[in-house]
Motif scaffolding. Structure first.
Motif, PDB file in Angstrom:
ATOM      1  N   PHE A  87       0.831  -1.205   0.000  1.00 34.76           N
ATOM      2  CA  PHE A  87       0.000   0.000   0.000  1.00 34.76           C
ATOM      3  C   PHE A  87       0.867   1.256   0.000  1.00 34.76           C
ATOM      4  CE2 PHE A  87      -2.107   3.355   2.459  1.00 34.76           C
ATOM      5  CZ  PHE A  87      -3.300   3.510   1.756  1.00 34.76           C
ATOM      6  N   LEU A  88       1.844   1.309   0.892  1.00 33.56           N
ATOM      7  CA  LEU A  88       2.690   2.501   0.991  1.00 33.56           C
ATOM      8  C   LEU A  88       3.624   2.628  -0.202  1.00 33.56           C
ATOM      9  CD1 LEU A  88       3.534   2.419   4.812  1.00 33.56           C
ATOM     10  CD2 LEU A  88       1.824   3.823   3.632  1.00 33.56           C
ATOM     11  N   ASP A  89       4.095   1.501  -0.751  1.00 34.13           N
ATOM     12  CA  ASP A  89       4.940   1.554  -1.944  1.00 34.13           C
ATOM     13  C   ASP A  89       4.159   2.092  -3.139  1.00 34.13           C
ATOM     14  OD1 ASP A  89       7.148   0.572  -0.640  1.00 34.13           O
ATOM     15  OD2 ASP A  89       6.852  -1.507  -1.266  1.00 34.13           O
ATOM     16  N   ASN A  90       2.922   1.634  -3.261  1.00 32.36           N
ATOM     17  CA  ASN A  90       2.110   2.016  -4.421  1.00 32.36           C
ATOM     18  C   ASN A  90       1.748   3.498  -4.391  1.00 32.36           C
ATOM     19  OD1 ASN A  90       0.425   1.446  -6.810  1.00 32.36           O
ATOM     20  ND2 ASN A  90      -1.266   1.896  -5.440  1.00 32.36           N
ATOM     21  N   TRP A  91       1.353   3.986  -3.223  1.00 28.79           N
ATOM     22  CA  TRP A  91       0.837   5.348  -3.146  1.00 28.79           C
ATOM     23  C   TRP A  91       1.882   6.364  -2.728  1.00 28.79           C
ATOM     24  CZ3 TRP A  91      -3.311   6.053  -5.711  1.00 28.79           C
ATOM     25  CH2 TRP A  91      -4.251   5.029  -5.831  1.00 28.79           C
ATOM     26  N   SER A  92       2.806   5.973  -1.884  1.00 30.22           N
ATOM     27  CA  SER A  92       3.882   6.864  -1.445  1.00 30.22           C
ATOM     28  C   SER A  92       3.369   8.279  -1.147  1.00 30.22           C
ATOM     29  CB  SER A  92       4.980   6.933  -2.524  1.00 30.22           C
ATOM     30  OG  SER A  92       6.101   7.655  -2.051  1.00 30.22           O
ATOM     31  N   PRO A  93       2.455   8.431  -0.185  1.00 27.69           N
ATOM     32  CA  PRO A  93       1.895   9.767   0.090  1.00 27.69           C
ATOM     33  C   PRO A  93       2.977  10.726   0.588  1.00 27.69           C
ATOM     34  CG  PRO A  93       0.627   8.014   1.176  1.00 27.69           C
ATOM     35  CD  PRO A  93       1.908   7.400   0.718  1.00 27.69           C
ATOM     36  N   ASP A  94       2.820  11.985   0.243  1.00 27.34           N
ATOM     37  CA  ASP A  94       3.741  13.010   0.750  1.00 27.34           C
ATOM     38  C   ASP A  94       3.399  13.390   2.179  1.00 27.34           C
ATOM     39  OD1 ASP A  94       5.436  13.841  -1.673  1.00 27.34           O
ATOM     40  OD2 ASP A  94       3.400  13.855  -2.473  1.00 27.34           O
ATOM     41  N   VAL A  95       2.119  13.322   2.547  1.00 24.74           N
ATOM     42  CA  VAL A  95       1.654  13.625   3.899  1.00 24.74           C
ATOM     43  C   VAL A  95       0.452  12.731   4.197  1.00 24.74           C
ATOM     44  CG1 VAL A  95       0.585  15.357   5.397  1.00 24.74           C
ATOM     45  CG2 VAL A  95       2.449  16.026   3.892  1.00 24.74           C
ATOM     46  N   CYS A  96       0.364  12.256   5.428  1.00 19.23           N
ATOM     47  CA  CYS A  96      -0.824  11.557   5.899  1.00 19.23           C
ATOM     48  C   CYS A  96      -1.512  12.406   6.973  1.00 19.23           C
ATOM     49  CB  CYS A  96      -0.465  10.186   6.477  1.00 19.23           C
ATOM     50  SG  CYS A  96      -1.839   9.347   7.311  1.00 19.23           S
ATOM     51  N   VAL A  97      -2.842  12.535   6.873  1.00 25.36           N
ATOM     52  CA  VAL A  97      -3.642  13.213   7.900  1.00 25.36           C
ATOM     53  C   VAL A  97      -4.628  12.184   8.454  1.00 25.36           C
ATOM     54  CG1 VAL A  97      -5.197  15.105   8.440  1.00 25.36           C
ATOM     55  CG2 VAL A  97      -3.446  15.406   6.668  1.00 25.36           C
ATOM     56  N   TRP A  98      -4.478  11.851   9.739  1.00 26.56           N
ATOM     57  CA  TRP A  98      -5.318  10.840  10.367  1.00 26.56           C
ATOM     58  C   TRP A  98      -6.256  11.542  11.345  1.00 26.56           C
ATOM     59  CZ3 TRP A  98      -4.623   5.491   9.386  1.00 26.56           C
ATOM     60  CH2 TRP A  98      -5.432   4.634  10.132  1.00 26.56           C
ATOM     61  N   ALA A  99      -7.567  11.423  11.101  1.00 26.72           N
ATOM     62  CA  ALA A  99      -8.562  12.108  11.930  1.00 26.72           C
ATOM     63  C   ALA A  99      -9.254  11.102  12.838  1.00 26.72           C
ATOM     64  CB  ALA A  99      -9.584  12.823  11.057  1.00 26.72           C
ATOM     65  N   GLY A 100      -9.026  11.235  14.153  1.00 26.25           N
ATOM     66  CA  GLY A 100      -9.657  10.346  15.121  1.00 26.25           C
ATOM     67  C   GLY A 100      -8.711   9.277  15.622  1.00 26.25           C
ATOM     68  N   GLY A 101      -9.278   8.242  16.197  1.00 23.79           N
ATOM     69  CA  GLY A 101      -8.487   7.175  16.798  1.00 23.79           C
ATOM     70  C   GLY A 101      -8.319   5.978  15.884  1.00 23.79           C
ATOM     71  N   ARG A 102      -8.446   4.776  16.480  1.00 22.74           N
ATOM     72  CA  ARG A 102      -8.266   3.517  15.743  1.00 22.74           C
ATOM     73  C   ARG A 102      -6.926   3.469  15.034  1.00 22.74           C
ATOM     74  NH1 ARG A 102     -14.157   1.757  13.238  1.00 22.74           N
ATOM     75  NH2 ARG A 102     -15.467   2.734  14.823  1.00 22.74           N
ATOM     76  N   ARG A 114       9.632   4.843   7.346  1.00 23.84           N
ATOM     77  CA  ARG A 114       9.793   5.523   6.058  1.00 23.84           C
ATOM     78  C   ARG A 114       9.928   7.045   6.222  1.00 23.84           C
ATOM     79  NH1 ARG A 114       7.036   2.469   1.475  1.00 23.84           N
ATOM     80  NH2 ARG A 114       6.854   0.337   2.263  1.00 23.84           N
ATOM     81  N   GLU A 115       9.790   7.515   7.471  1.00 22.61           N
ATOM     82  CA  GLU A 115       9.821   8.946   7.772  1.00 22.61           C
ATOM     83  C   GLU A 115       8.769   9.706   6.972  1.00 22.61           C
ATOM     84  OE1 GLU A 115      13.851  10.227   7.180  1.00 22.61           O
ATOM     85  OE2 GLU A 115      14.525   9.339   9.072  1.00 22.61           O
ATOM     86  N   MET A 116       7.587   9.104   6.888  1.00 22.72           N
ATOM     87  CA  MET A 116       6.475   9.739   6.187  1.00 22.72           C
ATOM     88  C   MET A 116       5.877  10.830   7.083  1.00 22.72           C
ATOM     89  SD  MET A 116       2.839   8.129   4.900  1.00 22.72           S
ATOM     90  CE  MET A 116       3.667   6.958   3.855  1.00 22.72           C
ATOM     91  N   PRO A 117       5.819  12.071   6.642  1.00 31.16           N
ATOM     92  CA  PRO A 117       5.210  13.127   7.451  1.00 31.16           C
ATOM     93  C   PRO A 117       3.731  12.812   7.714  1.00 31.16           C
ATOM     94  CG  PRO A 117       6.457  14.063   5.618  1.00 31.16           C
ATOM     95  CD  PRO A 117       6.357  12.599   5.369  1.00 31.16           C
TER      96      PRO A 117
END
Length: 398
Positions: A87-102, A114-117
């Motif tokens: 998943f991370l190899d395919n998309w390689s996001p520049d930033v992830c924003v996680w809203a909430g828990g879980r 991967r030091e993904m921001p």
């Protein structure tokens, strides 16, 4: 492929990462999902080449997504290490924003490696990860310190994060994440002219009215006219076909109307002004009362109420507001919106709210709801852009 609620979900195996910057946003509730779409929409206005990918929890039932999301990937199901890597190899996001828990420990671990921001926002105290064992060292700081910043709604969450070992400089109070409003604009000269023209005349607006609701709205207007003889209804529909049907029904009902889309201005004897919804920026500003359509039938999707609230209109609506239920609940909690169930209740509400003081009270309460999520939205936009700029600098050739 379609998910629950009619949301179209693309097959992830057929998708490729778009060129340019990619922000991955994950929502754990419907309210947060709408808020993230709003952030995405504003972010794309600032950075036109940016793309937004959205995922959500498997137990959610999102309605049709608003603008702001380019790739609605659907429920986040990656759990095994190999799936996470792919998943991370395919998309390689520049930033992830996680809203909430879980929070997913394996996923967050690979993101850290991967030091993904990444940003964590709008997490409640009861959504924070629990300690694995009171007898073993608390390892939650490893999970939580992987985020560049944690934007929290209140002091209770802040204190719990500090006790879990999160560095204080990573914690930032920012309020709740709510869908906010970017109200439609209008021509200022036209607005001033119409305000002068209708200065002494009571107005109300029925916006986004469906054909099934149209007879009830016109009956309600007739009922209110018995007590407010100069009352003008501004009626807007979404399609040219509905506009033709509205014209026919108005002629059949014997109501005098001005066809705004044909260049006709309402006159003193005009009882209804009709047009398409593209002029709502003008009508929300002019009309102190707005009935928001596509809502009289229970189970209907409803209309986003935040634009009307932002532009100073008291809000009436039916029971069918599935797609915007949380926004209506917030408005109702402050008496900024009123639910009605038919033409008689609608006529009564229009008459009661024709009192300027009552409509103004509702409008003020609506403005408070609209601005409630502004701090979080603005903070998220600032933080995301900072992380994108830092990433761009770090990858620039020496």
């Amino acid at each position: 492929m379609f998910g629950p609620g009619g949301t179209q979900i693309p097959n992830p195996l057929r998708l490729k990462r778009p060129e340019g910057e990619l922000v991955w946003a994950h929502a754990t509730t419907q309210e947060r999902l709408l808020g993230l779409c709003d952030v995405g929409c504003r972010l794309k206005m600032m950075r036109p080449d940016l793309s937004v990918m959205l995922t959500w929890e498997e137990d959610m039932r999102p309605a049709k997504l608003p603008e702001g999301c380019d790739i609605p990937l659907g429920p986040l199901t990656v759990e095994q290490p190999n799936d996470i890597r792919n998943f991370l190899d395919n998309w390689s996001p520049d930033v992830c924003v996680w809203a909430g828990g879980r929070l997913r420990r394996l996923l967050m671990r690979q993101m850290r490696e991967r030091e993904m921001p990444a940003l964590l926002c709008d997490i409640d105290a009861d959504e924070l990860p629990s300690r694995a064992s009171r007898w073993l060292p608390d390892q939650r700081h490893r999970l939580l310190n992987g985020f560049a910043a944690i934007l929290v709604p209140g002091t209770e969450v802040s204190e719990r994060l500090k006790r879990a070992g999160v560095a204080p400089e990573r914690i930032q109070p920012a309020g709740r994440l709510f869908q906010s409003s970017t109200p439609p604009s209008c021509n200022d000269d036209e607005l001033a002219q119409m305000q002068k023209q209708f200065a002494s005349r009571p107005l109300w607006l029925a916006a986004h009215v469906s054909l099934s609701e149209l007879p009830a709205v016109l009956k309600a207007h007739r009922g209110a006219l018995r007590l407010l003889h100069r009352l003008l209804l501004v009626l807007t529909v979404d399609t040219f076909e509905d506009l033709d049907a509205a014209r026919s029904l108005l002629r059949k009902e014997g109501l005098s109307f001005a066809d705004w889309d044909m260049g006709e201005d309402p006159e003193d004897h005009t009882q209804v002004a009709i047009g398409l919804t593209e002029n709502l920026g003008l009508w929300y500003r002019l009309c102190p009362i707005s009935f928001l359509g596509n809502s009289l039938i229970r189970g209907a999707q409803g209309t986003n109420p935040l634009d009307a609230a932002a532009l100073g209109s008291a809000i009436l609506h039916g029971p069918g507001v599935v797609a915007h239920a949380q926004a209506y609940q917030r408005l109702a909690a402050l008496d900024a919106a009123e639910r009605i169930h038919g033409e008689e209740e609608l006529a009564d509400a229009v008459f009661r709210l024709s009192s300027p003081d009552r409509a103004a009270e509702m409008a003020l309460a609506g403005w408070q709801v609209v601005t409630e999520g502004a701090v979080m939205t603005d903070t998220l936009l600032e933080r995301i852009q900072d992380l994108l700029d830092q990433s761009e600098l770090s990858h620039a050739p020496a």
